[in-house]
Design an enzyme around this catalytic site. Sequence first.
Site, PDB file in Angstrom:
ATOM      1  CG  ASP A  29      -2.030   1.001   1.143  1.00 56.94           C
ATOM      2  OD1 ASP A  29      -3.197   0.585   1.188  1.00 56.94           O
ATOM      3  OD2 ASP A  29      -1.743   2.220   1.019  1.00 56.94           O
ATOM      4  CB  ILE A  30       1.079   4.098  -2.386  1.00 53.16           C
ATOM      5  CG1 ILE A  30       2.249   4.917  -2.890  1.00 53.16           C
ATOM      6  CG2 ILE A  30      -0.189   4.926  -2.280  1.00 53.16           C
ATOM      7  CD1 ILE A  30       3.449   4.101  -3.258  1.00 53.16           C
ATOM      8  CG  HIS A  93      -8.431  -2.965  -2.018  1.00 52.79           C
ATOM      9  ND1 HIS A  93      -9.398  -2.370  -2.799  1.00 52.79           N
ATOM     10  CD2 HIS A  93      -8.288  -2.165  -0.945  1.00 52.79           C
ATOM     11  CE1 HIS A  93      -9.805  -1.264  -2.235  1.00 52.79           C
ATOM     12  NE2 HIS A  93      -9.163  -1.110  -1.088  1.00 52.79           N
ATOM     13  CG  HIS A  95      -6.592  -2.683   3.496  1.00 54.53           C
ATOM     14  ND1 HIS A  95      -5.830  -1.586   3.185  1.00 54.53           N
ATOM     15  CD2 HIS A  95      -7.826  -2.412   3.000  1.00 54.53           C
ATOM     16  CE1 HIS A  95      -6.561  -0.695   2.533  1.00 54.53           C
ATOM     17  NE2 HIS A  95      -7.787  -1.177   2.411  1.00 54.53           N
TER      18      HIS A  95
HETATM   19  P1  5GP Z   1      -9.893   1.513   0.539  1.00 56.26           P
HETATM   20  O1  5GP Z   1     -10.482   1.546  -0.857  1.00 56.26           O
HETATM   21  O2  5GP Z   1      -9.912   0.120   1.127  1.00 56.26           O
HETATM   22  O3  5GP Z   1     -10.518   2.529   1.455  1.00 56.26           O
HETATM   23  O4  5GP Z   1      -8.368   1.936   0.449  1.00 56.26           O
HETATM   24  C1  5GP Z   1      -7.628   1.882  -0.740  1.00 56.26           C
HETATM   25  C2  5GP Z   1      -6.154   1.730  -0.401  1.00 56.26           C
HETATM   26  O5  5GP Z   1      -5.418   1.751  -1.614  1.00 56.26           O
HETATM   27  C3  5GP Z   1      -5.577   2.857   0.482  1.00 56.26           C
HETATM   28  O6  5GP Z   1      -4.968   2.287   1.629  1.00 56.26           O
HETATM   29  C4  5GP Z   1      -4.569   3.560  -0.430  1.00 56.26           C
HETATM   30  O7  5GP Z   1      -3.414   4.000   0.260  1.00 56.26           O
HETATM   31  C5  5GP Z   1      -4.237   2.495  -1.452  1.00 56.26           C
HETATM   32  N1  5GP Z   1      -3.912   3.029  -2.765  1.00 56.26           N
HETATM   33  C6  5GP Z   1      -4.639   3.949  -3.466  1.00 56.26           C
HETATM   34  N2  5GP Z   1      -4.047   4.223  -4.648  1.00 56.26           N
HETATM   35  C7  5GP Z   1      -2.909   3.473  -4.668  1.00 56.26           C
HETATM   36  C8  5GP Z   1      -1.869   3.325  -5.644  1.00 56.26           C
HETATM   37  O8  5GP Z   1      -1.849   3.934  -6.714  1.00 56.26           O
HETATM   38  N3  5GP Z   1      -0.861   2.464  -5.333  1.00 56.26           N
HETATM   39  C9  5GP Z   1      -0.835   1.765  -4.162  1.00 56.26           C
HETATM   40  N4  5GP Z   1       0.196   0.935  -3.960  1.00 56.26           N
HETATM   41  N5  5GP Z   1      -1.801   1.872  -3.227  1.00 56.26           N
HETATM   42  C10 5GP Z   1      -2.819   2.729  -3.484  1.00 56.26           C
END
Ligand code: 5GP
Length: 130
Positions: A29-30, A93, A95
């Site tokens: 995660d970035i 996804h 986590h």
């Molecule tokens: P959620 O959709 O579960 O709320 O979170 C999405 C997750 O994806 C976040 O923790 C965010 O940091 C990660 N994320 C969003 N865009 C990118 C990206 O371009 N690259 C990576 N490696 N992680 C990402």
Amino acid sequence: MPSIFTKIINGEIPCYKIAEDENFFAFLDINPNAKGHTLCIPKKEVDKIMDLDEDTYMGLMAFSRKVGQAIEEAIDCQRVGITVIGLEVPHVHVHLIPLNGMKDATFQNKVSLSQEEFITIAERIKSRIE
Ligand code: 5GP
């Protein structure tokens, strides 16, 4: 339009890759909650986890378990927690978050890592996956 995660799978957007097989992909995660915070995704682009077909759901969990076991070996943590949210990126996804306390599970406590640190962490985890 393909999701940002489909673009990562296709190599159109860079990532710190951890693992890949025919159907699934894992990368750091970035914007991590903790060092080693990893995302596991199905290559099939589906928005909500409850909409996955059963085989993909079960396969994603098995893939996530394998990656999570490697994280537990590679990263100093009490355990690896699993969370599924998906409010930001509409591509399923999982986590996998190394936990040393509840703060690491809240998504409000972020750690800032250099490119070198991301690379080192990814290598440590990757080396523990057969
Ligand atoms: P959620 O959709 O579960 O709320 O979170 C999405 C997750 O994806 C976040 O923790 C965010 O940091 C990660 N994320 C969003 N865009 C990118 C990206 O371009 N690259 C990576 N490696 N992680 C990402």
